[in-house]
Design an enzyme around this catalytic site. Structure first.
Site, PDB file in Angstrom:
ATOM      1  N   GLN A 195       0.827  -1.204   0.000  1.00 35.12           N
ATOM      2  CA  GLN A 195       0.000   0.000   0.000  1.00 35.12           C
ATOM      3  C   GLN A 195       0.868   1.263   0.000  1.00 35.12           C
ATOM      4  O   GLN A 195       1.849   1.346   0.734  1.00 35.12           O
ATOM      5  CB  GLN A 195      -0.924   0.017   1.212  1.00 35.12           C
ATOM      6  CG  GLN A 195      -1.984  -1.064   1.211  1.00 35.12           C
ATOM      7  CD  GLN A 195      -3.139  -0.790   0.244  1.00 35.12           C
ATOM      8  OE1 GLN A 195      -3.105   0.158  -0.540  1.00 35.12           O
ATOM      9  NE2 GLN A 195      -4.165  -1.622   0.299  1.00 35.12           N
ATOM     10  N   TYR A 222      -5.276 -12.999  -2.657  1.00 34.02           N
ATOM     11  CA  TYR A 222      -4.559 -11.847  -3.222  1.00 34.02           C
ATOM     12  C   TYR A 222      -3.715 -11.202  -2.114  1.00 34.02           C
ATOM     13  O   TYR A 222      -3.807 -10.015  -1.849  1.00 34.02           O
ATOM     14  CB  TYR A 222      -5.530 -10.821  -3.811  1.00 34.02           C
ATOM     15  CG  TYR A 222      -6.686 -11.405  -4.599  1.00 34.02           C
ATOM     16  CD1 TYR A 222      -6.540 -11.735  -5.945  1.00 34.02           C
ATOM     17  CD2 TYR A 222      -7.921 -11.629  -4.000  1.00 34.02           C
ATOM     18  CE1 TYR A 222      -7.608 -12.271  -6.664  1.00 34.02           C
ATOM     19  CE2 TYR A 222      -8.988 -12.162  -4.711  1.00 34.02           C
ATOM     20  CZ  TYR A 222      -8.824 -12.482  -6.046  1.00 34.02           C
ATOM     21  OH  TYR A 222      -9.878 -13.012  -6.754  1.00 34.02           O
ATOM     22  N   GLU A 243      -1.130 -15.979  -3.265  1.00 35.10           N
ATOM     23  CA  GLU A 243      -0.624 -14.863  -4.070  1.00 35.10           C
ATOM     24  C   GLU A 243       0.027 -15.426  -5.332  1.00 35.10           C
ATOM     25  O   GLU A 243       0.795 -16.386  -5.264  1.00 35.10           O
ATOM     26  CB  GLU A 243       0.398 -14.044  -3.276  1.00 35.10           C
ATOM     27  CG  GLU A 243       1.093 -12.946  -4.052  1.00 35.10           C
ATOM     28  CD  GLU A 243       0.134 -11.975  -4.711  1.00 35.10           C
ATOM     29  OE1 GLU A 243       0.272 -11.744  -5.930  1.00 35.10           O
ATOM     30  OE2 GLU A 243      -0.763 -11.454  -4.012  1.00 35.10           O
ATOM     31  N   ASP A 288      -8.558  -8.999  -1.015  1.00 34.09           N
ATOM     32  CA  ASP A 288      -8.106  -7.657  -1.409  1.00 34.09           C
ATOM     33  C   ASP A 288      -7.672  -7.740  -2.865  1.00 34.09           C
ATOM     34  O   ASP A 288      -6.479  -7.710  -3.179  1.00 34.09           O
ATOM     35  CB  ASP A 288      -6.952  -7.210  -0.495  1.00 34.09           C
ATOM     36  CG  ASP A 288      -6.504  -5.774  -0.775  1.00 34.09           C
ATOM     37  OD1 ASP A 288      -7.154  -5.092  -1.594  1.00 34.09           O
ATOM     38  OD2 ASP A 288      -5.487  -5.346  -0.186  1.00 34.09           O
ATOM     39  N   CYS A 316      -9.866  -1.330  -3.854  1.00 32.26           N
ATOM     40  CA  CYS A 316      -9.503   0.002  -4.338  1.00 32.26           C
ATOM     41  C   CYS A 316     -10.451   0.451  -5.447  1.00 32.26           C
ATOM     42  O   CYS A 316     -10.215   1.476  -6.096  1.00 32.26           O
ATOM     43  CB  CYS A 316      -8.055   0.024  -4.820  1.00 32.26           C
ATOM     44  SG  CYS A 316      -7.726  -1.093  -6.208  1.00 32.26           S
TER      45      CYS A 316
END
Length: 359
Positions: A195, A222, A243, A288, A316
């Site tokens: 982030q 994720y 991931e 996420d 996001c």
């Protein structure tokens, strides 16, 4: 012509109307009376530019930012912070109302201390920034979103990341830095996801941890370099994190060892393939995903096969988050929602929803 801004579009542009046809105007604020010129005519909308501000909004930022309309990340820089938050909250509420046909009854908002110079990562191209939505180059003397000191003479696409140390290189550079969060230390590769606004990310992660089912089995999809998975490991019986990015996965494995975490396992895999093949039970799902959200396949498998008690969904992109919830809402209800001003001056929003299985 003279127009009045009536609302905002998804990009934060002011919207006026002429004969019921919308005109999108960069830099327009709701309620303002403007003199504009039409620059582009489309079948369903027009694009205008401000010639003169006749009646400014009390929420207009007084400083003039040179070439703000050309720079990505400056979409809302003409608004004060209060109006930026009004836009972002309104957008999330509208996305869920229009896309998911769901009214968010409450929507908490977190605002960090930094309004400017918050980004810990930037990318330059031959010493220039790209103009928004193009590959045309523009030089910016004072980039308001980051205080990173960069070398204008380096050629190619150069990534800069400023955490414990400043690193720079290409996507293929095998270099990393470190960052501390919640008493944990993380290796962060130059090409790994992390982030860009640490203060606000920490607040979002603290909220996520509040909703993880204690002493249960947690699945983190994720998962990036493992910040969330490792952070919630102390309240979970076990954590599995998935991931697919090789750089992020490598950092995540290193971060387990570095932080002496024994109940967390990272798996390098595509999320859809992992969900299809795995048959374990998990109490809490943390997701996420990238801006495009979760795949239809992943959501279907989640509903029919895993049936978790709780889903914690950080995004996001509220539009794709709302679209994903529309597919989940027959089986899950929202028990908490919050937005985080992760990206001040931009149109982008970090949004959290917590879902619980319907009985």
């Amino acid at each position: 012509m003279t127009v009045t801004i009536e609302k905002y579009n998804q990009n934060g542009e002011g919207v006026a109307f002429l004969n019921n046809k919308p005109i999108y105007i960069f830099g327009g604020i709701k309620g303002e009376e403007l003199e504009i010129a039409i620059t582009t005519e489309k079948e369903k909308y027009s694009i205008g530019k401000i010639v003169k501000i006749i009646q400014p909004s009390i929420n207009r930022r007084l400083e003039i930012i040179k070439d703000a309309n050309l720079i990505g990340g400056y979409e809302l820089i003409h608004m004060n912070r209060e109006e930026q938050l009004n836009f972002k909250k309104e957008r999330v509420l509208n996305d869920f109302a229009n896309i998911a046909k769901t009214e968010l009854k409450t929507l908490d908002v977190f605002v960090g201390k930094k309004e400017f110079y918050y980004r810990n990562k930037i990318t330059l191209h031959d010493g220039y920034f790209y103009q928004k939505q193009t590959k045309d180059k523009i030089k910016i003397d004072d980039y308001k979103l980051s205080s990173i000191k960069y070398d204008e003479n380096l050629q190619g696409e150069i990534i800069y990341r400023q955490l414990d140390t400043l690193i720079s290189g290409t996507k293929k550079s095998n270099i990393s830095t470190t960052d501390s969060m919640f008493g944990l230390k993380f290796n962060v590769g130059i090409g790994s996801f992390y982030q860009i606004n640490k203060e606000v990310a920490e607040e979002a992660y603290k909220d996520i941890k509040k909703f993880v089912i204690p002493n249960g089995k947690t699945l983190d999809l994720y998962s990036g370099i493992g910040t969330i998975a490792i952070y919630v490991s102390d309240i979970s019986e076990s954590v599995v994190a998935v991931e697919n990015n090789k750089d992020s996965y490598k950092n995540a494995v290193d971060n387990i060892v570095q932080n002496q975490i024994t109940n967390t396992r990272f798996i390098k895999a595509d999320v859809d393939i992992f969900l299809k093949k795995n048959n374990s039970h998990f109490n809490t799902f943390i997701v996420d995903p990238p801006r495009e959200g979760m795949s239809v396949k992943a959501i279907k498998i989640l509903i029919l096969k895993f049936k978790p008690e709780r889903i914690i969904y950080l995004s996001c992109n509220p539009g794709t988050q709302a679209s994903d919830f529309a597919k989940l809402k027959r089986h899950y209800k929202i028990i908490y929602s919050k937005i985080y001003d992760m990206f001040p001056q931009t149109k982008h929003i970090e949004s959290l929803i917590v879902l619980e299985k319907r009985k």
